[in-house]
Design a protein around this motif. Structure first.
Motif, mmCIF file in Angstrom:
data_model
loop_
_atom_site.group_PDB
_atom_site.id
_atom_site.type_symbol
_atom_site.label_atom_id
_atom_site.label_comp_id
_atom_site.label_asym_id
_atom_site.label_seq_id
_atom_site.Cartn_x
_atom_site.Cartn_y
_atom_site.Cartn_z
ATOM 1 N N ASN A 236 0.789 -1.346 -0.162
ATOM 2 C CA ASN A 236 -0.002 0.137 -0.029
ATOM 3 C C ASN A 236 0.702 1.368 0.178
ATOM 4 O OD1 ASN A 236 -2.332 1.504 -0.085
ATOM 5 N ND2 ASN A 236 -2.502 1.799 2.492
ATOM 6 N N PRO A 237 1.500 1.480 -1.217
ATOM 7 C CA PRO A 237 1.332 1.020 -2.473
ATOM 8 C C PRO A 237 2.236 -0.247 -2.332
ATOM 9 C CG PRO A 237 2.707 2.895 -2.501
ATOM 10 C CD PRO A 237 2.297 2.965 -1.172
ATOM 11 N N SER A 238 1.942 -1.211 -3.334
ATOM 12 C CA SER A 238 2.911 -2.359 -3.561
ATOM 13 C C SER A 238 4.135 -1.944 -4.422
ATOM 14 C CB SER A 238 2.030 -3.578 -4.098
ATOM 15 O OG SER A 238 1.320 -3.985 -3.525
ATOM 16 N N SER A 239 5.230 -2.085 -3.869
ATOM 17 C CA SER A 239 6.531 -1.672 -4.544
ATOM 18 C C SER A 239 7.832 -2.250 -4.076
ATOM 19 C CB SER A 239 6.745 -0.195 -4.537
ATOM 20 O OG SER A 239 6.760 0.271 -3.135
ATOM 21 N N LEU A 240 8.822 -2.136 -4.798
ATOM 22 C CA LEU A 240 10.064 -2.663 -4.512
ATOM 23 C C LEU A 240 11.000 -1.276 -4.437
ATOM 24 C CD1 LEU A 240 12.447 -4.685 -4.027
ATOM 25 C CD2 LEU A 240 12.651 -5.148 -6.554
ATOM 26 N N LEU A 241 11.756 -1.134 -3.354
ATOM 27 C CA LEU A 241 12.463 0.143 -3.073
ATOM 28 C C LEU A 241 13.959 -0.210 -3.161
ATOM 29 C CD1 LEU A 241 9.738 2.169 -1.133
ATOM 30 C CD2 LEU A 241 9.949 1.917 -3.491
ATOM 31 N N LYS A 242 14.799 0.648 -3.491
ATOM 32 C CA LYS A 242 16.186 0.368 -3.162
ATOM 33 C C LYS A 242 16.687 1.726 -2.550
ATOM 34 C CE LYS A 242 20.528 -0.149 -5.716
ATOM 35 N NZ LYS A 242 21.178 -0.584 -7.022
ATOM 36 N N PHE A 243 17.521 1.590 -1.279
ATOM 37 C CA PHE A 243 17.999 2.390 -0.666
ATOM 38 C C PHE A 243 19.429 2.316 -0.490
ATOM 39 C CE2 PHE A 243 13.389 2.187 0.548
ATOM 40 C CZ PHE A 243 13.147 3.504 0.944
ATOM 41 N N GLU A 244 20.194 3.266 -0.018
ATOM 42 C CA GLU A 244 21.511 3.123 0.447
ATOM 43 C C GLU A 244 21.441 2.911 1.916
ATOM 44 O OE1 GLU A 244 23.588 6.946 -0.081
ATOM 45 O OE2 GLU A 244 23.507 6.688 -2.250
ATOM 46 N N SER A 245 22.510 2.035 2.269
ATOM 47 C CA SER A 245 22.509 1.400 3.634
ATOM 48 C C SER A 245 22.166 2.319 4.624
ATOM 49 C CB SER A 245 23.493 0.631 4.146
ATOM 50 O OG SER A 245 24.651 1.484 4.002
ATOM 51 N N SER A 246 22.451 3.654 4.475
ATOM 52 C CA SER A 246 22.441 5.062 5.255
ATOM 53 C C SER A 246 20.707 5.260 5.443
ATOM 54 C CB SER A 246 23.250 6.177 4.657
ATOM 55 O OG SER A 246 22.752 6.454 3.590
#
Length: 300
Positions: A236-246
């Motif tokens: 909600n919303p359905s998604s795949l997210l990429k972050f830096e480890s910070s």
């Protein structure tokens, strides 16, 4: 293109780059290669994909190409085995989180049960991870709103967290992953954030994103790449997210046209180029392959 100011023979060339959705694998059902509410995924020593096929009460193993290999079923427990997450140790031992019986089931790759543990402490276990530093097993307990820590032999060591919104507190924690330095990343579902702790269970920092493509409403699955990037599945919303480890948002991996629905657990692959695989559960029960370095599991 040049090397030492000299043109490279054959240039210009076309280099194909795979990006986005590649293919889907599987369908809803109980037959081999089918799924019913798959909840999590892991990679074994043979680079096969091991799925916690929850409502089919089994672990299912397929090759990276999607070919069926075997199913592991555990029928010796009081209630039906309902795997909601799985972690695989460095010696290829399977640690399956059995939500129905509130336990961790430890087995070999052929389905022979070695031991079970956690029944005395776990209230509503959802996520499991193994520390690459000391081998300890971390289990998120949504009912207890905490993370519980065990040895691989099943000895209960400690827990951290309580129900609230403050730092170091949780509301329905889900996925958990541990970095090579012992940092613990927890998907704090109802608090809509990722919380990070050191190897001594001390709170370090949190991150989230509440706008644009990086909007994180309800984080579920989580994986880490070389201690540099953190990948999160959200609902909600359905998604795949990429972050830096910070915690800095990098990009969204999926797109709206892919139809990702209720993504759950995820794991990394070592493909070159890397791939992302997810599974859809109760409604469409399909697996989708992406070009990045993650395997993702979807639930409903």
């Amino acid at each position: 293109m040049t090397i030492g100011d000299q043109p490279i023979p054959g240039c210009p060339v076309i280099i194909p780059v795979i990006k986005g959705l590649v293919k889907t694998i599987g369908s809803k059902g109980s037959a081999e290669g089918q799924y019913n509410n798959p909840r999590s995924v892991a990679i074994n020593k043979d680079r096969d994909i091991v799925t916690a096929d929850r409502d089919n009460n089994r672990l299912q193993i397929i090759t990276r190409e999607g070919n069926f290999k075997k199913c592991l079923k555990f029928k010796q427990f009081k209630k039906p085995f309902t795997p909601c997450d799985i972690a695989i140790s460095s010696d290829n031992t399977y640690y399956s989180l059995d939500n129905n019986n509130k336990q961790v089931v430890v087995s070999d790759e052929n389905g022979h049960v070695i031991r079970c543990f956690g029944q005395n402490e776990l209230k509503d276990p959802y996520g499991i991870g193994i520390s690459p530093v000391d081998g300890n097993v971390y289990v998120t307990d949504r009912g207890g709103h905490c993370v519980r820590v065990y040895t691989q032999h099943g000895k209960y060591l400690r827990s951290f967290g309580s129900k609230a919104k403050g730092t170091g507190q949780f509301n329905g924690p889900w996925g958990v992953v541990i970095s090579s330095t012992g940092m613990v990343f927890v998907a704090d579902y109802y608090n809509k954030r990722i919380q990070v702790f050191n190897a001594h269970d001390q709170y370090l920092y949190s991150f989230d994103c509440q706008s644009g493509d990086g909007k994180m409403r309800y984080p579920i699955g989580i994986a880490i790449e070389n201690d540099k990037y953190v990948y999160v599945t959200t609902d909600n919303p359905s998604s795949l997210l990429k972050f830096e480890s910070s915690g800095k948002f990098v990009c969204r991996i999926d797109s709206n046209r892919d139809g990702l629905k209720d993504p759950s657990g995820l794991a990394l692959t070592d493909d070159v180029p890397c791939r992302v695989l997810w599974q859809i559960g109760k409604t469409t029960a399909s697996r989708c392959l992406y070009s990045d370095n993650i395997i993702i599991q979807c639930t409903r």
